[in-house]
Design an enzyme around this catalytic site. Structure first.
Site, mmCIF file in Angstrom:
data_model
loop_
_atom_site.group_PDB
_atom_site.id
_atom_site.type_symbol
_atom_site.label_atom_id
_atom_site.label_comp_id
_atom_site.label_asym_id
_atom_site.label_seq_id
_atom_site.Cartn_x
_atom_site.Cartn_y
_atom_site.Cartn_z
ATOM 1 N N HIS B 152 15.595 -15.984 -47.474
ATOM 2 C CA HIS B 152 14.149 -16.057 -47.254
ATOM 3 C C HIS B 152 13.509 -14.681 -47.357
ATOM 4 O O HIS B 152 14.094 -13.684 -46.965
ATOM 5 C CB HIS B 152 13.849 -16.653 -45.878
ATOM 6 C CG HIS B 152 13.980 -18.141 -45.829
ATOM 7 N ND1 HIS B 152 13.164 -18.965 -46.571
ATOM 8 C CD2 HIS B 152 14.833 -18.949 -45.158
ATOM 9 C CE1 HIS B 152 13.507 -20.229 -46.336
ATOM 10 N NE2 HIS B 152 14.528 -20.249 -45.486
ATOM 11 N N CYS B 238 12.037 -15.643 -52.861
ATOM 12 C CA CYS B 238 10.786 -16.085 -53.462
ATOM 13 C C CYS B 238 9.915 -14.891 -53.849
ATOM 14 O O CYS B 238 10.091 -13.782 -53.353
ATOM 15 C CB CYS B 238 10.030 -17.035 -52.538
ATOM 16 S SG CYS B 238 9.622 -16.341 -50.949
ATOM 17 N N ARG B 247 10.687 -16.713 -58.617
ATOM 18 C CA ARG B 247 11.841 -16.217 -57.879
ATOM 19 C C ARG B 247 12.141 -14.794 -58.347
ATOM 20 O O ARG B 247 12.114 -14.516 -59.547
ATOM 21 C CB ARG B 247 13.079 -17.082 -58.144
ATOM 22 C CG ARG B 247 12.921 -18.523 -57.716
ATOM 23 C CD ARG B 247 12.881 -18.700 -56.205
ATOM 24 N NE ARG B 247 12.753 -20.104 -55.870
ATOM 25 C CZ ARG B 247 11.586 -20.704 -55.671
ATOM 26 N NH1 ARG B 247 10.458 -20.016 -55.751
ATOM 27 N NH2 ARG B 247 11.539 -21.986 -55.387
#
Lengths: 55, 279
Positions: B152, B238, B247
């Site tokens: 993340h 991301c 990405r």
């Protein structure tokens, strides 16, 4: 809405304030621990993987 | 709120009996409706704000707890000398590791001395809330092929928040029960050109659309089935921050391998030296 809730809280003003605070905390807890995790799982904003490789 | 002209008091602490709508003038009714709409919108705004706070801060608290748990579990397993699941058994490849369990530790000197994450197996939402996740079916640390990890960028522990700070040639350290592996970010280290594809056709960094699986192939960005010869590592997160439109992908190649005498062995001096100058 807020006036309706205030009118229906029992007790004197001081007690009403406490009740209102409790109500706000309860709603925040509901949002943070139940509703937001559910919403988050259905939003694409936290996806970090590529391809169809999700395990 | 609370200004009244006709005596039909609708809010605030009041000694008067509950007001009846009978006595409302047209103006009162309009005010009643407008205030209802206003309160609803303000409430909605506050809920959305709280959601942002949840995403950016509160998910980190939950993730920190989950990461701590997998880290401690992995440390205990290593201390107990359990078989290293990331070592391919002779005569057969490890094909399946338990999802959501820690498999290795990740250190990146450029991101600070406190950057230490336990990588878990799997890249589902549940797995990634615990820490960076290894894409199942991609190579394991130190193997020929591509050891691919997702993490993340914002919220949920945000392990890869500052991944974009990495330079070409930067060290990425992966610790398993039996080895320390030092990977180096690809690209031209001399000029810090992360886009340089070098001899093997893989850049240090690339920004791709979410559907671009070739970055995870055993030989990234080459046709599927190309025979791998290099020991690579790939990290995805991301991009841009706070969105999921694209990405960001970093490729690294194995530079050094150090054996660990036991599961709890500390970093060898050669690996610690990678932290020189890091605060």
């Amino acid at each position: 809405m807020y006036t309706w809730i205030w009118r229906h809280l029992p007790g004197p003003v001081a007690l009403k304030l406490g009740e209102a605070l409790l109500l706000v905390l309860a709603i925040c807890a509901l949002l943070l621990f139940v509703i937001f995790p559910w919403v988050d799982a259905h939003l694409p904003i936290s996806q970090v993987t590529v391809g169809g490789n999700d395990g | 709120m609370g200004r009244r002209v006709s005596g039909a008091v609708l809010d605030g602490p009041t000694p008067e009996p509950a007001p009846s709508r009978e006595g409302m003038t047209t103006g009162d009714k309009i005010r009643f409706v407008l205030r209802g709409i206003g309160q609803t919108l303000i409430t909605f705004g506050l809920v959305v704000l709280l959601f942002v706070v949840y995403e950016v801060y509160i998910t980190n608290w939950f993730a920190a707890k989950a990461q701590h748990d997998v880290k401690v579990t992995l440390k205990t397993e290593w201390a107990n000398g359990e078989d290293d699941p990331t070592v391919a058994l002779p005569g057969g490849k490890v094909t399946h590791l338990p999802l959501g369990k820690g498999i290795a530790n990740l250190y990146i000197p450029r991101l600070g001395r406190d950057f230490a994450w336990t990588i878990v197996e799997g890249t589902s939402q549940d797995d990634l809330e615990k820490g960076p996740g290894h894409y199942p079916k991609t190579a394991l640390p130190g193997q020929v092929g591509n050891f691919a990890v997702a993490g993340h960028r914002v919220g949920k522990g945000e392990p890869f928040l500052n991944l974009d700070h990495l330079h070409a040639g930067d060290a990425v350290i992966v610790e398993t029960e039996s080895h320390f592996f030092v990977y180096r970010i690809k690209g031209d280290a001399a000029t810090n050109d992360l886009g340089d594809r070098g001899a093997d056709g893989m850049p240090g960094r690339e920004i791709v659309d979410p559907g671009t699986s070739p970055v995870l192939y055993a030989v990234p960005d080459h046709p599927l089935g190309t025979q791998p010869t290099e020991k690579l590592m790939t990290m995805t997160t991301c991009h841009p921050k706070f969105t999921a439109q694209q990405r960001m992908v970093y490729h690294a190649v194995l530079a050094n391998t150090y054996d660990k005498p036991s599961g709890t062995s500390p970093m060898p001096a050669a690996v610690r030296s990678l932290y020189e100058g890091v605060s």
